[in-house]
Enzyme design. Structure first.
Site, PDB file in Angstrom:
ATOM      1  N   PHE A 128      42.732 -22.692  68.112  1.00  0.00           N
ATOM      2  CA  PHE A 128      43.713 -23.931  67.402  1.00  0.00           C
ATOM      3  C   PHE A 128      44.108 -25.329  68.885  1.00  0.00           C
ATOM      4  O   PHE A 128      44.988 -25.050  69.636  1.00  0.00           O
ATOM      5  CB  PHE A 128      44.321 -23.609  67.174  1.00  0.00           C
ATOM      6  CG  PHE A 128      44.790 -24.398  65.453  1.00  0.00           C
ATOM      7  CD1 PHE A 128      44.612 -24.679  64.938  1.00  0.00           C
ATOM      8  CD2 PHE A 128      46.147 -25.252  65.823  1.00  0.00           C
ATOM      9  CE1 PHE A 128      44.792 -25.477  63.130  1.00  0.00           C
ATOM     10  CE2 PHE A 128      46.777 -25.971  64.797  1.00  0.00           C
ATOM     11  CZ  PHE A 128      45.598 -26.081  63.763  1.00  0.00           C
ATOM     12  N   ASP A 207      47.673 -14.696  69.319  1.00  0.00           N
ATOM     13  CA  ASP A 207      47.650 -15.417  68.179  1.00  0.00           C
ATOM     14  C   ASP A 207      46.902 -15.279  66.514  1.00  0.00           C
ATOM     15  O   ASP A 207      45.674 -15.061  66.460  1.00  0.00           O
ATOM     16  CB  ASP A 207      46.953 -17.213  68.068  1.00  0.00           C
ATOM     17  CG  ASP A 207      47.556 -18.742  67.339  1.00  0.00           C
ATOM     18  OD1 ASP A 207      47.478 -17.406  65.842  1.00  0.00           O
ATOM     19  OD2 ASP A 207      47.978 -19.170  67.222  1.00  0.00           O
ATOM     20  N   TYR A 232      52.905 -19.853  56.226  1.00  0.00           N
ATOM     21  CA  TYR A 232      52.040 -20.914  54.819  1.00  0.00           C
ATOM     22  C   TYR A 232      50.773 -20.164  54.605  1.00  0.00           C
ATOM     23  O   TYR A 232      50.090 -20.675  54.158  1.00  0.00           O
ATOM     24  CB  TYR A 232      52.082 -21.922  55.772  1.00  0.00           C
ATOM     25  CG  TYR A 232      52.092 -22.521  56.939  1.00  0.00           C
ATOM     26  CD1 TYR A 232      50.732 -22.910  56.685  1.00  0.00           C
ATOM     27  CD2 TYR A 232      52.783 -22.811  57.425  1.00  0.00           C
ATOM     28  CE1 TYR A 232      50.160 -23.609  57.943  1.00  0.00           C
ATOM     29  CE2 TYR A 232      52.235 -23.192  59.308  1.00  0.00           C
ATOM     30  CZ  TYR A 232      51.374 -23.883  59.281  1.00  0.00           C
ATOM     31  OH  TYR A 232      50.532 -24.369  60.505  1.00  0.00           O
ATOM     32  N   LYS A 233      49.846 -19.742  55.614  1.00  0.00           N
ATOM     33  CA  LYS A 233      48.559 -19.434  55.313  1.00  0.00           C
ATOM     34  C   LYS A 233      48.261 -17.583  55.146  1.00  0.00           C
ATOM     35  O   LYS A 233      48.751 -18.186  53.426  1.00  0.00           O
ATOM     36  CB  LYS A 233      47.793 -19.035  57.047  1.00  0.00           C
ATOM     37  CG  LYS A 233      47.446 -19.931  57.454  1.00  0.00           C
ATOM     38  CD  LYS A 233      47.507 -20.676  59.309  1.00  0.00           C
ATOM     39  CE  LYS A 233      47.142 -21.906  59.721  1.00  0.00           C
ATOM     40  NZ  LYS A 233      46.898 -22.129  60.554  1.00  0.00           N
ATOM     41  N   ARG A 377      34.552 -24.401  55.938  1.00  0.00           N
ATOM     42  CA  ARG A 377      35.261 -23.651  55.587  1.00  0.00           C
ATOM     43  C   ARG A 377      36.095 -22.953  54.728  1.00  0.00           C
ATOM     44  O   ARG A 377      36.126 -23.732  54.098  1.00  0.00           O
ATOM     45  CB  ARG A 377      36.073 -24.003  56.985  1.00  0.00           C
ATOM     46  CG  ARG A 377      37.181 -22.992  57.777  1.00  0.00           C
ATOM     47  CD  ARG A 377      37.893 -23.474  58.190  1.00  0.00           C
ATOM     48  NE  ARG A 377      38.805 -23.812  57.916  1.00  0.00           N
ATOM     49  CZ  ARG A 377      40.198 -23.753  58.514  1.00  0.00           C
ATOM     50  NH1 ARG A 377      40.299 -22.837  59.135  1.00  0.00           N
ATOM     51  NH2 ARG A 377      41.436 -24.332  58.017  1.00  0.00           N
TER      52      ARG A 377
END
Ligand SMILES: *Cc1c(COP(=O)(O)O)cnc(C)c1O
Length: 419
Positions: A128, A207, A232-233, A377
């Site tokens: 990322f 991560d 927040y995921k 995705r």
């Protein structure tokens, strides 16, 4: 495809699903199938009331007394201890604070300082972007940094332990990798990779943005040094929710993180002139925590209390299997590894016009996302997606791709609804 077609219908699978009652804990709009919980988790039912309580009662009435009386001061550590079981950490090693990006800066710098004689940071090209950019910030550039630091990156197509082994040596201070790749959904073998890095004397930072809340993580068992992850995921803490940071207890005494703010001080309210780090995980805190945002995460974490993570993993794999099976007739290239031990909780498919296809799908109420240049995705959140939802989403994708409706001009606008 990935497995034999399942004999049971989606409705039968839903009836037997041990997690089916979790759906009631989320607010989801009518007519929407949400396959983007890996980017922004859905709203938990209890969040608005908890945030309102913090605003109206704790802030409005309690005012400054709430730092102690409402437990505000302890919240970063307390919420860390509630995330700890989700990532396989014993208490006292996880704290909730700042963003994933800021936490990466803290743990990468702390890890480099724990290996002062070494000069190489190893990471991966496909990670990322913020992870890549932060490695530049930490060593002071993308190549040879001012302190003589260098960065080596594993190539996008290099997935083997051998390829990683070839990058690690006696000068490697830190290895930073994503547990689950945000783009492809590839899951790495945390135990084997951590062991390999340790054999070279390097420290490991994981991560966990796409694994915390998506599958069981075993930080302590794997002997991991540091980890960061997103609130927040899959944890559903709300847009921009604070992130979390893990530091193994054995590093607490020696670890020096660079953002030495007063909340990480041993005695913040002694107002001393010099910095003295807090004794435990608290030394990774920096400034005053964002209480409104913490309240959102706090409400969301309650949903995990009765969740069996092995059941979560089993359902996640079954959902991604079902989606792969039902979309196989499209013949799209699957970027996500099919072996279950290499698959996170998402499916990524390639389509040359992925942006338009996703825009057409979103118009039908199936929300996934698009990653440039050609990736569709889909994230699978076992707490609020049913097998019937996944079957309907797969049908919608088959219709959109099969009918060619995505060719209509309204889907061509790159400024459209696709996130
Ligand atoms: C989402 C994500 C981040 C987000 O970082 P922020 O600081 O919250 O913007 C970082 N790393 C990975 C792998 C992610 O997927």
């Amino acid at each position: 495809m990935s497995s034999e077609p399942t004999a049971a219908t989606p409705a039968e699978l839903d009836a037997a699903d041990p997690l089916r009652d979790r759906r009631e804990h989320f607010v989801l709009p009518e007519g929407v199938l949400y396959l983007d919980g890996n980017s922004l988790g859905a709203l938990p039912v209890h969040t608005p009331a908890r945030v309102a309580e913090l605003v109206e009662r704790e802030w409005g009435q309690g005012l400054i007394r709430s730092w102690n009386e409402a437990g505000w001061y302890d919240l970063p550590r307390g919420l860390g201890d509630r995330i700890a079981p989700l990532v396989g950490a014993a208490p006292g090693q996880v704290v909730v604070c700042d963003s994933t990006s800021v936490n990466l800066f803290k743990v990468l710098t702390a890890a480099l300082r724990l290996r002062p004689e070494r000069r190489v940071l190893v990471s991966e090209e496909g990670s990322f972007p913020t992870d890549l950019y932060l490695t530049e910030g930490v060593i002071g550039g993308a190549g040879d940094g001012p302190g003589g630091y260098r960065r080596r990156l594993l190539g996008r197509e290099e997935h083997s332990l051998e390829a990683l082994d070839a990058l690690l040596d006696a000068d490697t201070a830190v290895l930073l990798l994503s547990h689950v790749d945000y783009r492809t959904g590839r899951l790495r073998d945390m135990a084997a990779v951590t062991e390999l890095a340790h054999r070279h004397g390097a420290l490991v930072v994981w991560d966990l943005c796409h694994s915390a809340g998506a599958l069981p993580v075993r930080l302590d068992d794997c002997g991991v040094d540091f980890a960061v992850g997103c609130g927040y995921k899959y944890l559903n803490g709300g847009p921009g929710a604070p992130a979390f940071l893990y530091a193994a207890e054995r590093h607490h005494a020696a670890a020096e993180q660079p953002l030495t703010g007063w909340f990480g001080h041993a005695e913040p309210f002694a107002f001393e002139t010099g910095y003295r780090p807090a004794p435990g995980i608290g030394r990774f805190l920096t400034g005053t925590p964002p209480l409104l945002a913490l309240a959102g995460l706090q409400a969301a974490l309650g949903i995990w209390e009765e969740v069996d993570l092995d059941a979560l993993r089993a359902k996640s794999l079954a959902l991604t299997d079902l989606f792969l099976d039902l979309t196989a007739p499209l013949g799209l290239e699957v970027l996500t590894p099919l072996p279950p031990e290499q698959r996170g909780s998402q499916v990524s498919l390639r389509h040359p016009q992925a942006r338009a296809v996703m825009a057409a799908l979103i118009e039908r109420g199936v929300i996934g996302d698009f990653r440039a240049p050609d990736v569709l995705r889909f994230g699978f959140t076992p707490l609020y997606l049913s097998y019937a939802d996944v079957a309907a989403a797969a049908r919608a994708l088959c219709e959109v791709v099969g009918s060619g409706i995505w060719r209509e001009p309204r889907f061509a606008d790159p400024g459209g609804a696709v996130t």
